[in-house]
Design an enzyme around this catalytic site. Structure first.
Site, PDB file in Angstrom:
ATOM      1  N   TYR A  58      -2.447   1.510 -12.617  1.00  0.00           N
ATOM      2  CA  TYR A  58      -1.796   1.840 -11.349  1.00  0.00           C
ATOM      3  C   TYR A  58      -0.810   2.964 -11.632  1.00  0.00           C
ATOM      4  O   TYR A  58       0.167   2.770 -12.355  1.00  0.00           O
ATOM      5  CB  TYR A  58      -1.064   0.619 -10.787  1.00  0.00           C
ATOM      6  CG  TYR A  58      -0.589   0.783  -9.360  1.00  0.00           C
ATOM      7  CD1 TYR A  58      -1.377   0.348  -8.303  1.00  0.00           C
ATOM      8  CD2 TYR A  58       0.626   1.375  -9.074  1.00  0.00           C
ATOM      9  CE1 TYR A  58      -0.943   0.489  -6.991  1.00  0.00           C
ATOM     10  CE2 TYR A  58       1.065   1.529  -7.765  1.00  0.00           C
ATOM     11  CZ  TYR A  58       0.277   1.089  -6.730  1.00  0.00           C
ATOM     12  OH  TYR A  58       0.704   1.237  -5.436  1.00  0.00           O
TER      13      TYR A  58
ATOM     14  N   TYR B 266      -0.510  -8.424  -4.397  1.00  0.00           N
ATOM     15  CA  TYR B 266       0.663  -7.551  -4.283  1.00  0.00           C
ATOM     16  C   TYR B 266       1.953  -8.292  -4.636  1.00  0.00           C
ATOM     17  O   TYR B 266       2.971  -7.667  -4.882  1.00  0.00           O
ATOM     18  CB  TYR B 266       0.765  -6.986  -2.864  1.00  0.00           C
ATOM     19  CG  TYR B 266      -0.282  -5.953  -2.526  1.00  0.00           C
ATOM     20  CD1 TYR B 266      -1.271  -5.580  -3.443  1.00  0.00           C
ATOM     21  CD2 TYR B 266      -0.291  -5.331  -1.282  1.00  0.00           C
ATOM     22  CE1 TYR B 266      -2.222  -4.629  -3.129  1.00  0.00           C
ATOM     23  CE2 TYR B 266      -1.247  -4.379  -0.964  1.00  0.00           C
ATOM     24  CZ  TYR B 266      -2.211  -4.035  -1.888  1.00  0.00           C
ATOM     25  OH  TYR B 266      -3.155  -3.086  -1.559  1.00  0.00           O
TER      26      TYR B 266
END
Length: 426
Positions: free
Chosen positions: A297, A389
């Site tokens: 990420y 998340y």
């Protein structure tokens, strides 16, 4: 650009439109042309010039190649299609009898797009897509042209992504759902992009001298942690534990078993449009084994103060691209909203198949770990990739007391993951 008659160099608006990659790498300015593709195509054909980036090559400079089909009609029992010719402006479109067209794939695509239009028009109630019709109608023809142009734009974006990526796996783009085109204001990067106010302190100054990093006194041992991988390069530590890979100063070579994340994603992935209102998503095109590295990420590294400011701007859209780097402190945040890689498009799930780990390689600053996503279970080819998340993990991989967490949200976003364990909100 080449002159179709003599191959001379040309400096004009088309050259400006293409830009110059080498000049860009040297820091030169490249100004895009304001003329449309059609205008540029007309200039090229008038001057017999070749410009591959707008579809004009030696093959079709004076010949005709079908780019896509715009419309269909029946005339005295004969089937005709309105043809957009590759490298020619739309003003030169012509109606051609079906027997003249030698493009079965484009004909099939035309009907698939038309049936997609009818399906949406009838709220998905079409069960048998064998419909006899004399013409597609104005609104349907408009949809078909938009869909064809969208497909071309997505293909160009796909090619751009593969030029920019630095890893082995290929990237593909697919939208069989709607007319949404390429994401606006998004720039593909492979590594963190630092911003003003972000100063790192932990560059590696020494490396290991192992001949066998599995048995030697390797980088993880020096850092006081366990070796993160097994012999198949699968993660074997619990989430929350850091990964210390061998760095650029180590004596071991590129085949070292302690170099996994730094090699980049090994799998071919597809950015695709979801059909349940979750926007874009990512699916794997290859089978992924349990506990395997999938992707990083990445995004802009910003200060917590800047993250707070941006978070207030993002609240109205429910955006979820801000991640706090809080391995040992809470000074920096990664923002993948404008700058990022394929992970920018990975959706949330309350029961995900990816898990976050903190990784240190050449930068040992504990305030700035790299974010790596590993599979929590075996993942089939064609399956969507997701992560939580809120970093709760799934299955037998439960989080430790130290974890990576999203930046704080001020509004609750409804979760659409569809998992049986869905929490309802992000």
């Amino acid at each position: 650009m080449e002159d179709g008659r003599g191959g001379r160099d040309v400096t004009d608006s088309v050259a400006d439109w293409r830009g110059n990659k080498m000049a860009a790498e040297r820091g030169a300015w490249c100004v895009p042309c304001l003329a449309s593709n059609e205008t540029l195509q007309e200039i090229c054909r008038k001057e017999s010039l070749i410009c591959k980036c707008i579809g004009i090559n030696k093959k079709n400079l004076n010949n005709y190649e079908v780019e896509y089909l715009c419309d269909r009609k029946m005339v005295k029992g004969s089937e005709y299609f309105l043809v957009k010719w590759k490298g020619w402006p739309e003003s030169t479109n012509t109606w051609e009898p079906a027997e003249n067209l030698k493009c079965p794939a484009l004909l099939e695509q035309f009907y698939n797009d038309f049936y997609l239009y009818l399906s949406k028009l009838n709220a998905g109630k079409l069960s048998k897509l064998k419909i006899h019709f004399k013409s597609v109608g104005h609104s349907a023809a408009d949809f078909l042209v938009k869909k064809a142009k969208q497909r071309i734009a997505l293909k160009r974006w796909e090619e751009e992504l593969n030029r920019k990526k630095s890893h082995n796996g290929m990237l593909y783009v697919e939208n069989n759902v709607d007319l949404e085109g390429t994401p606006r204001d998004f720039f593909y990067i492979n590594d963190y992009k630092t911003t003003p106010g972000v100063i790192t302190l932990g560059e590696a100054i020494v490396g290991c001298e192992c001949t066998d990093c599995f048995t030697g006194v390797c980088c993880p041992i020096e850092a006081g942690v366990v070796f993160a991988y097994n012999e198949q390069q699968q993660i074997r530590i619990q989430p929350g534990r850091p990964i210390y890979e061998c760095n650029s100063r180590c004596k071991c070579g590129p085949d070292c078993p302690n170099r996994v994340v730094q090699k980049g994603p090994p799998y071919s992935l597809c950015i695709f449009r979801t059909d349940d209102g979750r926007g874009w998503g990512v699916k794997t095109l290859q089978k992924i084994k349990k506990h395997s590295f999938v992707m990083e990420y990445v995004g802009e590294v910003i200060t917590s103060e800047e993250a707070e400011r941006r978070g207030q701007q993002y609240d109205s859209t429910g955006i979820t691209y801000l991640f706090d780097l809080d391995y040992e402190s809470d000074e920096f945040t990664v923002d993948a909203a404008r700058y990022g890689n394929v992970s920018h498009f990975v959706n949330h799930s309350c029961d995900p198949n990816l898990q976050v780990y903190n990784v240190f390689i050449d930068n040992l600053d504990v305030r700035l770990p790299r974010i790596a996503l590993f599979s929590t279970r075996s993942i089939k080819a064609g399956e969507e990739l997701t992560f939580d998340y809120q970093m709760k993990g799934s299955g037998d991989l439960s989080t430790d007391s130290i974890e990576l967490s999203p930046a704080k949200k001020r509004i609750r976003t409804v979760c659409k993951c569809g998992a049986s364990t869905c929490r309802g909100f992000l």
